[in-house]
Design a protein around this motif. Structure first.
Motif, PDB file in Angstrom:
ATOM      1  N   PHE A 291       0.832  -1.205   0.000  1.00  0.00           N
ATOM      2  CA  PHE A 291       0.000   0.000   0.000  1.00  0.00           C
ATOM      3  C   PHE A 291       0.869   1.258   0.000  1.00  0.00           C
ATOM      4  O   PHE A 291       0.582   2.221  -0.723  1.00  0.00           O
ATOM      5  CB  PHE A 291      -0.916  -0.015   1.217  1.00  0.00           C
ATOM      6  N   CYS A 292       1.927   1.234   0.802  1.00  0.00           N
ATOM      7  CA  CYS A 292       2.833   2.397   0.846  1.00  0.00           C
ATOM      8  C   CYS A 292       3.517   2.611  -0.501  1.00  0.00           C
ATOM      9  O   CYS A 292       3.694   3.755  -0.949  1.00  0.00           O
ATOM     10  CB  CYS A 292       3.881   2.204   1.940  1.00  0.00           C
ATOM     11  N   MET A 305      -3.477   7.682   7.302  1.00  0.00           N
ATOM     12  CA  MET A 305      -3.319   6.289   7.724  1.00  0.00           C
ATOM     13  C   MET A 305      -2.391   6.184   8.927  1.00  0.00           C
ATOM     14  O   MET A 305      -2.593   5.350   9.817  1.00  0.00           O
ATOM     15  CB  MET A 305      -2.782   5.454   6.562  1.00  0.00           C
ATOM     16  N   CYS A 306      -1.378   7.037   8.974  1.00  0.00           N
ATOM     17  CA  CYS A 306      -0.487   7.069  10.140  1.00  0.00           C
ATOM     18  C   CYS A 306      -1.252   7.500  11.384  1.00  0.00           C
ATOM     19  O   CYS A 306      -1.092   6.907  12.463  1.00  0.00           O
ATOM     20  CB  CYS A 306       0.681   8.020   9.871  1.00  0.00           C
ATOM     21  N   THR A 348     -10.136   9.174   6.000  1.00  0.00           N
ATOM     22  CA  THR A 348      -9.741   8.240   4.961  1.00  0.00           C
ATOM     23  C   THR A 348     -10.853   7.255   4.624  1.00  0.00           C
ATOM     24  O   THR A 348     -11.643   6.861   5.478  1.00  0.00           O
ATOM     25  CB  THR A 348      -8.478   7.476   5.389  1.00  0.00           C
ATOM     26  N   LYS A 349     -10.901   6.842   3.351  1.00  0.00           N
ATOM     27  CA  LYS A 349     -11.867   5.831   2.911  1.00  0.00           C
ATOM     28  C   LYS A 349     -11.310   4.430   3.088  1.00  0.00           C
ATOM     29  O   LYS A 349     -11.959   3.447   2.703  1.00  0.00           O
ATOM     30  CB  LYS A 349     -12.228   6.059   1.445  1.00  0.00           C
ATOM     31  N   TYR A 350     -10.095   4.334   3.608  1.00  0.00           N
ATOM     32  CA  TYR A 350      -9.469   3.035   3.822  1.00  0.00           C
ATOM     33  C   TYR A 350      -9.607   2.604   5.278  1.00  0.00           C
ATOM     34  O   TYR A 350      -9.855   3.413   6.165  1.00  0.00           O
ATOM     35  CB  TYR A 350      -7.980   3.096   3.443  1.00  0.00           C
ATOM     36  N   LYS A 351      -9.439   1.312   5.488  1.00  0.00           N
ATOM     37  CA  LYS A 351      -9.462   0.790   6.849  1.00  0.00           C
ATOM     38  C   LYS A 351      -8.293  -0.169   7.045  1.00  0.00           C
ATOM     39  O   LYS A 351      -7.808  -0.790   6.089  1.00  0.00           O
ATOM     40  CB  LYS A 351     -10.781   0.081   7.142  1.00  0.00           C
ATOM     41  N   LEU A 352      -7.853  -0.265   8.286  1.00  0.00           N
ATOM     42  CA  LEU A 352      -6.770  -1.171   8.648  1.00  0.00           C
ATOM     43  C   LEU A 352      -7.342  -2.546   8.976  1.00  0.00           C
ATOM     44  O   LEU A 352      -8.334  -2.653   9.709  1.00  0.00           O
ATOM     45  CB  LEU A 352      -6.014  -0.632   9.858  1.00  0.00           C
ATOM     46  N   ALA A 471       3.877   3.075  11.984  1.00  0.00           N
ATOM     47  CA  ALA A 471       3.456   4.470  11.823  1.00  0.00           C
ATOM     48  C   ALA A 471       4.545   5.304  11.152  1.00  0.00           C
ATOM     49  O   ALA A 471       4.266   6.154  10.304  1.00  0.00           O
ATOM     50  CB  ALA A 471       3.093   5.064  13.190  1.00  0.00           C
ATOM     51  N   LEU A 472       5.802   5.053  11.529  1.00  0.00           N
ATOM     52  CA  LEU A 472       6.906   5.782  10.917  1.00  0.00           C
ATOM     53  C   LEU A 472       7.030   5.465   9.433  1.00  0.00           C
ATOM     54  O   LEU A 472       7.435   6.316   8.630  1.00  0.00           O
ATOM     55  CB  LEU A 472       8.219   5.436  11.636  1.00  0.00           C
TER      56      LEU A 472
END
Length: 551
Positions: A291-292, A305-306, A348-352, A471-472
């Protein structure tokens, strides 16, 4: 039917563990063990130690060359380390998985190579998998209601970790429809290997405590290495029974029920968890690292996302006291969602999608209270407050004498040393931005001043370190203070409801300190110079024994 081994912990639904005095003994042998049993365990552990030593010898011999030649290091040395780590077993692989999420500590070349261990260890054979599935779900498998997906090379393995491997399968519902599932199967002989590794760690920890030379034993004693090994065992051993992971999954789903941007697997009705096999719904998504790469340059999206990852981390630590202890990038996927989040800060429209819930950190009320205060102090860059709490916690656990005398040597000097961490210039507000330096500094100061480290803090720090590495990866400039403060405040408010006036008094003191820390930080930023320790805090630090009583 296969039975779980005796070393398995109590279920996750059991009461939270008590203080140090009540935890399971770190002895190599269970109570009332026979002489023959002890001898057999010693021989197996010695054989395991010899095996690990043989694996380490080539690495030790070639490391001087690797230090002098980057070409040799990248083409020969690191691939050798990877092969030896995979041969080393579950504990070694687990440590390398965590390390591979921190390129800021171990280097990009190491992490790029070792990240294959996050889901790409050598899988076991199909015969072992089929035997366990038949043992766990004989009727469903025989009737064709549980099927394992077959790829070009046979039964398809989605991923293979240090404990188990995962297949994609389908189940046939009562109405004849099919549903995609993930089937997790334990590796063979993994339990024995982990048991022997933990015995080796315990033996080494106890032996180092008794070394009289160069202050090694004294340092190991106050750094509480034996307690840290036991804490590591408590984190690792639940993974040896997939029934524990099933309970963890249910708890995480309950805790994040109202969070549409966070998703965990769900259990499948009619397929009760087995110690060696677990059936859960198949979670669609893209691995975090992919994804990144796919969204490289989209700074706003990656920053959101972070923030989401930091929000999840802080919620687990400060609110739920139920922390996913294995959130390396291989266990995190990103999926799209059509739902709107109730949190206005998360657009965001994304989820983890958080997978592999076998390792969980959960603490009794006293330990959780002091741990979150220490971590909150570091996040808010109030090193003095963190040092006072660690010293008070040490006295509490060492049961200081009734007159309130502290075991801490030169308490003010110790507090000043830890306080310097919060005054060290940093690129961002991440607690573990310089994790190796900070942890070494904290442990050295603790051993010098006889502050016994709380192993629960060490395990929580490890979980934070792994999650913060994620997160980083998303946003090196993330501001964790902005995310953490509202969650910390909510957690403190909840504790006040339970603790009454006493908790309210402590909260007022903490808020007053936070305000002073904020003012000092702004002054340092404005004038470009470090401020000294608070004069009003000297009295606070002068009587750590009183703090131990209050804790």
């Amino acid at each position: 039917n296969l039975k779980p081994p005796s070393l398995l912990p109590t279920p996750a639904t059991a009461p939270k563990r008590k203080n140090d005095s009540s935890v399971r003994s770190s002895s190599l042998f269970p109570p009332n063990s026979s002489t023959r049993f002890k001898l057999q365990r010693i021989l197996r552990t010695v054989r395991r130690l010899i095996h690990l030593t043989v694996l380490s010898v080539p690495i030790a011999m070639l490391s001087p060359i690797a230090k002098r030649s980057s070409k040799f290091k990248n083409q020969t040395f690191l691939p050798l380390c990877l092969r030896q780590a995979e041969r080393g077993g579950a504990v070694v692989i687990k440590l390398c998985q965590w390390a591979s999420s921190r390129p800021d500590i171990f280097g990009v070349e190491f992490c790029d190579l070792f990240k294959s261990l996050q889901d790409g260890t050598t899988p076991h054979g199909w015969d072992h998998t089929e035997r366990l599935i038949k043992s766990a779900y004989a009727k469903q498998y025989k009737e064709g209601k549980l099927k394992i997906q077959v790829g070009e090379g046979g039964n398809e393995v989605l991923g293979s970790g240090c404990m188990a491997q995962v297949y994609k399968g389908t189940i046939v519902e009562d109405d004849g429809s099919e549903k995609a599932v993930a089937v997790k199967v334990m590796h063979p002989n993994v339990r024995d290997g982990i048991e022997h590794d933990l015995n080796i760690f315990r033996f080494l920890a106890h032996s180092l405590e008794r070394v009289p030379y160069f202050g090694i034993g004294e340092k190991v004693k106050w750094n509480n290495l034996c307690g840290t090994v036991d804490e590591f065992a408590r984190m690792l051993e639940p993974q040896l029974n997939l029934c524990n992971e099933a309970r963890h999954i249910q708890t995480f789903n309950d805790n994040f029920e109202s969070s549409p941007n966070v998703m965990f697997p769900t259990l499948i009705p009619g397929y009760d968890a087995h110690p060696d096999v677990l059936v859960e719904n198949f979670c669609e998504g893209v691995p975090l690292q992919q994804f990144c790469k796919d969204h490289k340059g989209e700074d706003t999206l990656l920053a959101e996302m972070c923030d989401l990852m930091a929000h999840v981390m802080c919620t687990m630590i400060f609110e739920h006291n139920f922390v996913h202890g294995d959130l390396h990038p291989g266990n995190i996927f990103v999926a799209t969602t059509d739902e709107e989040t109730s949190d206005s800060s998360l657009k965001t429209k994304y989820k983890l999608v958080l997978l592999d819930c076998g390792i969980v950190n959960e603490y009794n009320e006293d330990d959780h209270d002091v741990i979150i205060k220490i971590i909150a102090a570091f996040i808010r860059m109030d090193g003095r407050r963190a040092a006072e709490l660690m010293a008070a916690d040490s006295d509490r656990r060492l049961l200081s004498s009734s007159d309130g005398t502290s075991s801490v040597k030169n308490a003010e000097e110790y507090i000043s040393q830890i306080e310097m961490l919060s005054k060290t210039p940093r690129k961002s507000d991440f607690f573990f931005e310089k994790v190796t330096t900070y942890i070494n500094y904290i442990f050295n100061a603790a051993s010098e001043h006889h502050v016994k480290m709380n192993p629960s803090f060490v395990s929580m720090a490890l979980a934070v370190k792994v999650q913060e590495g994620v997160a980083l990866m998303l946003n090196p400039q993330g501001d964790i203070i902005k995310i953490a403060n509202p969650i910390i405040m909510k957690a403190e408010a909840d504790r006040i409801k339970e603790g009454g006036v006493g908790k309210l008094k402590l909260l007022v003191e903490d808020l007053w300190r936070d305000w002073r820390v904020k003012v000092e930080r702004e002054q340092r930023a404005a004038f470009g110079k470090n401020a000294g320790a608070y004069d009003s805090d000297n009295a606070y630090a002068a009587d750590i024994g009183l703090k131990a009583q209050r804790a």
